[in-house]
Design a protein around this motif. Structure first.
Motif, PDB file in Angstrom:
ATOM      1  N   UNK A  10       0.822  -1.219   0.000  1.00  0.00           N
ATOM      2  CA  UNK A  10       0.000   0.000   0.000  1.00  0.00           C
ATOM      3  C   UNK A  10       0.856   1.271   0.000  1.00  0.00           C
ATOM      4  N   UNK A  11       2.090   1.165   0.491  1.00  0.00           N
ATOM      5  CA  UNK A  11       2.978   2.337   0.443  1.00  0.00           C
ATOM      6  C   UNK A  11       3.739   2.403  -0.882  1.00  0.00           C
ATOM      7  N   UNK A  12       3.633   1.337  -1.678  1.00  0.00           N
ATOM      8  CA  UNK A  12       4.385   1.218  -2.920  1.00  0.00           C
ATOM      9  C   UNK A  12       5.897   1.232  -2.656  1.00  0.00           C
ATOM     10  N   UNK A  13       6.309   0.513  -1.623  1.00  0.00           N
ATOM     11  CA  UNK A  13       7.726   0.380  -1.282  1.00  0.00           C
ATOM     12  C   UNK A  13       8.269  -0.946  -1.840  1.00  0.00           C
ATOM     13  N   UNK A  14       9.570  -0.960  -2.080  1.00  0.00           N
ATOM     14  CA  UNK A  14      10.234  -2.155  -2.611  1.00  0.00           C
ATOM     15  C   UNK A  14      11.076  -2.805  -1.514  1.00  0.00           C
ATOM     16  N   UNK A  15      10.817  -4.086  -1.193  1.00  0.00           N
ATOM     17  CA  UNK A  15      11.649  -4.738  -0.179  1.00  0.00           C
ATOM     18  C   UNK A  15      13.007  -5.148  -0.743  1.00  0.00           C
ATOM     19  N   UNK A  16      14.038  -4.994   0.068  1.00  0.00           N
ATOM     20  CA  UNK A  16      15.394  -5.421  -0.309  1.00  0.00           C
ATOM     21  C   UNK A  16      15.927  -6.307   0.804  1.00  0.00           C
ATOM     22  N   UNK A  17      16.647  -7.380   0.471  1.00  0.00           N
ATOM     23  CA  UNK A  17      17.227  -8.203   1.546  1.00  0.00           C
ATOM     24  C   UNK A  17      18.262  -7.410   2.349  1.00  0.00           C
TER      25      UNK A  17
ATOM     26  N   UNK B 181      13.441  -7.224   5.935  1.00  0.00           N
ATOM     27  CA  UNK B 181      13.894  -6.533   4.719  1.00  0.00           C
ATOM     28  C   UNK B 181      14.050  -5.031   4.917  1.00  0.00           C
ATOM     29  N   UNK B 182      14.861  -4.421   4.055  1.00  0.00           N
ATOM     30  CA  UNK B 182      15.015  -2.957   4.019  1.00  0.00           C
ATOM     31  C   UNK B 182      13.990  -2.377   3.062  1.00  0.00           C
ATOM     32  N   UNK B 183      13.776  -1.081   3.147  1.00  0.00           N
ATOM     33  CA  UNK B 183      12.906  -0.382   2.185  1.00  0.00           C
ATOM     34  C   UNK B 183      13.833   0.336   1.203  1.00  0.00           C
ATOM     35  N   UNK B 184      13.811  -0.113  -0.050  1.00  0.00           N
ATOM     36  CA  UNK B 184      14.764   0.413  -1.048  1.00  0.00           C
ATOM     37  C   UNK B 184      14.636   1.929  -1.207  1.00  0.00           C
ATOM     38  N   UNK B 185      13.404   2.447  -1.127  1.00  0.00           N
ATOM     39  CA  UNK B 185      13.170   3.875  -1.382  1.00  0.00           C
ATOM     40  C   UNK B 185      13.723   4.774  -0.276  1.00  0.00           C
ATOM     41  N   UNK B 186      13.949   4.237   0.931  1.00  0.00           N
ATOM     42  CA  UNK B 186      14.444   5.069   2.035  1.00  0.00           C
ATOM     43  C   UNK B 186      15.942   5.310   1.862  1.00  0.00           C
ATOM     44  N   UNK B 187      16.391   6.570   1.843  1.00  0.00           N
ATOM     45  CA  UNK B 187      17.804   6.858   1.590  1.00  0.00           C
ATOM     46  C   UNK B 187      18.750   6.310   2.648  1.00  0.00           C
ATOM     47  N   UNK B 188      18.279   6.131   3.876  1.00  0.00           N
ATOM     48  CA  UNK B 188      19.125   5.540   4.914  1.00  0.00           C
ATOM     49  C   UNK B 188      18.397   4.349   5.506  1.00  0.00           C
ATOM     50  N   UNK B 189      19.106   3.244   5.634  1.00  0.00           N
ATOM     51  CA  UNK B 189      18.522   2.019   6.203  1.00  0.00           C
ATOM     52  C   UNK B 189      19.518   1.481   7.226  1.00  0.00           C
ATOM     53  N   UNK B 190      19.087   1.353   8.469  1.00  0.00           N
ATOM     54  CA  UNK B 190      19.960   0.885   9.542  1.00  0.00           C
ATOM     55  C   UNK B 190      19.496  -0.487  10.005  1.00  0.00           C
ATOM     56  N   UNK B 191      20.293  -1.491   9.746  1.00  0.00           N
ATOM     57  CA  UNK B 191      19.967  -2.822  10.273  1.00  0.00           C
ATOM     58  C   UNK B 191      20.359  -2.824  11.749  1.00  0.00           C
TER      59      UNK B 191
END
Ligand SMILES: Cc1cc2nc3c(=O)[nH]c(=O)nc-3n(C[C@H](O)[C@H](O)[C@H](O)COP(=O)(O)O)c2cc1C
Length: 210
Positions: free
Chosen positions: A116-123, A130-140
């Motif tokens: 619904x947010x139209x986000x792309x999951x990334x491993x 998963x990470x959100x590809x569209x977010x410029x910063x992703x902190x595991x």
């Protein structure tokens, strides 16, 4: 005397606002549900201290249940341009059935928040969520400790996490140093339930790296 001059004519009043969201960045917490599908929880009670990020989480959400069970998550930081996608998942919870407390606030169950947010999951590299590809910063991050709020019946807990891997869109990163260029990073801020971006730079701290 400069301070006193600036204050001339400024008065304060005592007020009792119902919310105290004075302006913190929005974080989208990805976690894994028991069936291994991803859940996204929108947060703004988050701050960093060294490699730790401390979160304030409601105990009636799916995010805290997943974090407690799996001990890991991704803290995805949206840019200010992404506020409408964030608001699309804002009235939802991954918790089914929706707790009465959340029903009263108008929340509905949503199994597919990425959709619904139209986000792309990334491993991720170090966690299963998963990470959100569209977010410029992703902190595991991994869970260190969940602290009960005092009094605990207030419905919140304080969650201590440790960042295990940082991912950044390349256009934010200074190639020679690997630092984030703060002039290119435009976080989404949550200010008294309104969304804002940041303005132009005002100055730099004596320890600024970029
Ligand atoms: C911008 C924004 C900031 C929010 N900040 C928080 C927060 O810091 N902590 C929290 O528990 N809920 C916060 N919420 C509410 C959660 O997003 C909401 O409880 C949601 O249902 C959580 O999803 P979940 O139940 O699937 O985990 C915020 C919501 C929005 C839109």
């Amino acid at each position: 005397m400069i301070g006193a001059r600036r204050l001339s004519g400024v008065k304060s009043v005592q007020i009792t606002p119902r919310i105290l969201y004075f302006g913190t960045p929005v974080v989208i917490l990805s976690t894994l549900n028991p069936d291994n599908t991803p859940n996204l929880s929108v947060l703004s009670s988050a701050w960093a201290l060294g490699q730790r990020v401390i979160l304030g989480l409601g105990v009636d959400g799916q995010g805290i249940l997943n974090l407690e069970r799996t001990n890991e998550c991704v803290l995805n930081l949206p840019s200010s341009q992404m506020w409408e996608s964030v608001e699309r998942i804002a009235p939802t919870t991954g918790r089914d059935p929706v707790p009465i407390t959340k029903q009263k606030m108008g929340y509905r169950f949503e199994a597919n928040k990425f959709g619904i947010a139209d986000f792309t999951p990334l491993p991720s590299a170090t966690v299963s969520a998963p990470r959100i590809a569209e977010c410029p910063l992703q902190l595991e991050a991994r869970l260190l400790k969940i602290h009960a709020a005092s009094p605990p019946e207030d419905g919140f807990c304080i969650v201590e996490t440790e960042v295990t891997q940082v991912h950044a869109h390349t256009n934010l990163v200074i190639p020679t140093s690997g630092h984030i260029d703060p002039s290119r990073w435009n976080p989404l801020l949550y200010v008294f339930r309104h969304y804002f971006g940041t303005g132009a730079e005002l100055g730099r701290n004596f320890r600024a790296e970029a």
